[in-house]
Design a protein around this motif. Structure first.
Motif, PDB file in Angstrom:
ATOM      1  N   MET A 158       0.670  -1.257   0.043  1.00 56.00           N
ATOM      2  CA  MET A 158       0.066  -0.042   0.095  1.00 56.00           C
ATOM      3  C   MET A 158       0.843   1.132  -0.049  1.00 56.00           C
ATOM      4  N   GLY A 187      -7.156   4.439   9.665  1.00 52.24           N
ATOM      5  CA  GLY A 187      -6.793   3.136   8.921  1.00 52.24           C
ATOM      6  C   GLY A 187      -5.721   3.647   8.058  1.00 52.24           C
ATOM      7  N   TYR A 193      -0.163   8.837   3.210  1.00 56.19           N
ATOM      8  CA  TYR A 193      -1.205   9.829   2.886  1.00 56.19           C
ATOM      9  C   TYR A 193      -1.091  11.086   3.665  1.00 56.19           C
ATOM     10  N   GLU A 210      -3.878   3.546  13.637  1.00 56.73           N
ATOM     11  CA  GLU A 210      -3.841   2.475  13.059  1.00 56.73           C
ATOM     12  C   GLU A 210      -3.934   1.319  14.187  1.00 56.73           C
ATOM     13  N   GLN A 211      -4.106   0.209  13.733  1.00 51.01           N
ATOM     14  CA  GLN A 211      -4.178  -0.755  14.651  1.00 51.01           C
ATOM     15  C   GLN A 211      -2.799  -1.384  14.649  1.00 51.01           C
ATOM     16  N   MET A 238     -10.110   1.397  15.095  1.00 51.94           N
ATOM     17  CA  MET A 238     -11.051   2.606  14.534  1.00 51.94           C
ATOM     18  C   MET A 238     -12.738   2.125  14.956  1.00 51.94           C
ATOM     19  N   SER A 253      -9.005   6.727   3.292  1.00 55.05           N
ATOM     20  CA  SER A 253      -8.107   6.259   2.187  1.00 55.05           C
ATOM     21  C   SER A 253      -8.093   4.862   2.216  1.00 55.05           C
ATOM     22  N   ASN A 254      -8.922   4.299   1.092  1.00 55.30           N
ATOM     23  CA  ASN A 254      -8.786   2.982   0.757  1.00 55.30           C
ATOM     24  C   ASN A 254      -9.117   2.104   1.834  1.00 55.30           C
TER      25      ASN A 254
HETATM   26  C1  SAM Z   1      -6.260  -1.121   2.700  1.00 56.76           C
HETATM   27  S1  SAM Z   1      -5.536  -0.364   3.948  1.00 56.76           S
HETATM   28  C2  SAM Z   1      -5.553   1.385   3.691  1.00 56.76           C
HETATM   29  C3  SAM Z   1      -4.282   2.038   4.202  1.00 56.76           C
HETATM   30  C4  SAM Z   1      -3.947   3.568   3.688  1.00 56.76           C
HETATM   31  N1  SAM Z   1      -5.353   4.117   4.067  1.00 56.76           N
HETATM   32  C5  SAM Z   1      -4.023   3.449   2.273  1.00 56.76           C
HETATM   33  O1  SAM Z   1      -4.851   4.307   1.518  1.00 56.76           O
HETATM   34  O2  SAM Z   1      -3.368   2.974   1.400  1.00 56.76           O
HETATM   35  C6  SAM Z   1      -6.447  -0.420   5.359  1.00 56.76           C
HETATM   36  C7  SAM Z   1      -5.701  -0.057   6.743  1.00 56.76           C
HETATM   37  O3  SAM Z   1      -6.986  -0.320   7.860  1.00 56.76           O
HETATM   38  C8  SAM Z   1      -6.410  -0.669   8.832  1.00 56.76           C
HETATM   39  N2  SAM Z   1      -7.413  -1.273   9.794  1.00 56.76           N
HETATM   40  C9  SAM Z   1      -8.151  -2.428   9.504  1.00 56.76           C
HETATM   41  N3  SAM Z   1      -9.273  -2.505  10.718  1.00 56.76           N
HETATM   42  C10 SAM Z   1      -8.855  -1.470  11.238  1.00 56.76           C
HETATM   43  C11 SAM Z   1      -9.132  -1.204  12.695  1.00 56.76           C
HETATM   44  N4  SAM Z   1     -10.232  -1.824  13.335  1.00 56.76           N
HETATM   45  N5  SAM Z   1      -8.631  -0.149  13.221  1.00 56.76           N
HETATM   46  C12 SAM Z   1      -7.650   0.508  12.958  1.00 56.76           C
HETATM   47  N6  SAM Z   1      -7.021   0.205  11.693  1.00 56.76           N
HETATM   48  C13 SAM Z   1      -7.592  -0.882  11.126  1.00 56.76           C
HETATM   49  C14 SAM Z   1      -5.299  -2.060   8.375  1.00 56.76           C
HETATM   50  O4  SAM Z   1      -4.283  -2.243   9.253  1.00 56.76           O
HETATM   51  C15 SAM Z   1      -4.926  -1.071   7.156  1.00 56.76           C
HETATM   52  O5  SAM Z   1      -3.743  -0.718   7.307  1.00 56.76           O
END
Ligand code: SAM
Length: 348
Positions: A158, A187, A193, A210-211, A238, A253-254
């Motif tokens: 990513m 996330g 970003y 972030e987690q 989150m 984002s995503n």
């Molecule tokens: C598809 S990635 C997108 C990352 C970044 N925003 C991008 O656009 O490249 C989704 C992100 O959400 C985070 N995520 C998923 N569940 C989460 C949660 N319950 N709390 C915090 N972050 C979370 C994942 O660790 C991951 O890094």
């Protein structure tokens, strides 16, 4: 090595991302042709609605929507906007219907039982994401992201995509960011970003939520860019933990494409709760057209997402409806790079 995050690429990597993002689409189509014989059945009915297809083949709503979107975007099915009835196009009638002299099912036979096709069939029937690229432990993407090694490799994926995209996103939303002081990047992955946004808009401060274990990777990346003064990383869930405030701009984002409607509503509600009146929400995503007839690269990417996550690609209209319910005035959806775009919304 430190990267100059304010410097944009001169070219669009869309083609390179599309090869990767469409990886599951051919196998999904092979299942529809070779396992379900879907097009022959639709031809015999003349026209059908989505619930009739679901009932006939025992398919779940989320993956069936993804399959029908792929069929429309590929020019195989047309959906009447008034009645929502699906019909075959002449292309599908000639090549995908049993009994036609030009029937192409044998052409797909070599991949109809591939590991990816088996995963597609499982998702279609049970709405459960298959495993990530047939990982041996059977974990889905969400569970795999808790594993240190997998999280590192996927965050790298990513992050490399996000460098160019983040630069273009930061330019696209520049007029809006001029009045923003604190961005909350929910996330946020590696924080790329937030990093590009801050590099392009030096007045801005950002928080990446972030987690574990991705939070540690985000801290390392922010430090590598020398942006620790402008960006902090907080470890939180989150869905369960409080989002830090004050913030006047939330970035998703995503993130939303990983989830189904109940989680999307929850995240948009949380964004609405944390933002003051006049605050902004930025949804950076791959958007389907409002009638879900394309674009083809997004319809293909949605097949990958439905296989590995609990989400899929959505249209701006689907997000708009939810955003309005949670008190946002929805702005335009602007293209960024490589089939991606940003939908902006302002808290009333
Ligand atoms: C598809 S990635 C997108 C990352 C970044 N925003 C991008 O656009 O490249 C989704 C992100 O959400 C985070 N995520 C998923 N569940 C989460 C949660 N319950 N709390 C915090 N972050 C979370 C994942 O660790 C991951 O890094």
């Amino acid at each position: 090595m430190k990267t100059d995050l304010s410097k944009n690429p001169h070219t669009d990597p869309a083609l390179l991302l599309r090869y990767r993002d469409r990886q599951y689409a051919a196998d999904m189509l092979a299942v529809a042709i070779g396992k379900l014989n879907l097009f022959t059945w639709i031809d015999r009915q003349g026209q059908v609605d989505t619930s009739a297809i679901a009932a006939e083949f025992g398919l779940a709503a989320r993956p069936l929507d993804v399959l029908l979107t792929l069929c429309r975007a590929s020019g195989l099915v047309r959906t009447d906007p008034e009645t929502q009835q699906h019909r075959l196009t002449p292309l599908a009638s000639e090549y995908l219907v049993e009994g036609s002299p030009w029937f192409l099912r044998p052409y797909y036979a070599p991949i109809v039982d591939s590991a990816i096709a088996q995963g597609c069939l499982q998702v279609l029937q049970h709405d459960r994401p298959a495993n990530w690229q047939a990982k041996d432990d059977g974990s889905d993407w969400h569970e795999s992201m808790m594993d240190e090694g997998f999280a590192k490799s996927f965050t790298d994926l990513m992050n490399c995509r996000g460098t160019a995209m983040g630069q273009v996103l930061a330019d696209t939303v520049a007029p809006l960011i001029a009045d923003v002081s604190h961005l909350l990047d929910v996330g946020g992955g590696s924080g790329i970003y937030s990093s590009t946004m801050v590099a392009k808009h030096p007045h801005l401060r950002a928080t990446v939520l972030e987690q574990q274990p991705v939070d540690r990777l985000a801290r390392q990346e922010v430090a590598r860019h020398g942006l620790e003064e402008q960006i902090d990383v907080i470890t939180a869930d989150m869905f369960r933990d409080a989002w830090p405030s004050p913030t006047d701009c939330v970035l998703l984002s995503n993130v939303l494409h990983d989830w189904d409607f109940p989680e999307i509503r929850q995240l948009i509600q949380r964004a609405s709760d944390v933002l003051p009146a006049g605050g902004h929400l930025l949804i950076h995503e791959t958007f389907l057209e409002d009638d879900k007839s394309g674009p083809l690269p997004v319809a293909e990417y949605s097949v990958l997402l439905v296989n590995i996550t609990r989400g899929k690609c959505y249209s701006a209209a689907e997000y708009r409806e939810i955003l309005e319910q949670f008190g946002f005035a929805v702005g335009p959806c602007r293209p960024t790079l490589s089939d991606r775009g940003v939908l902006t919304a302002k808290k009333r």
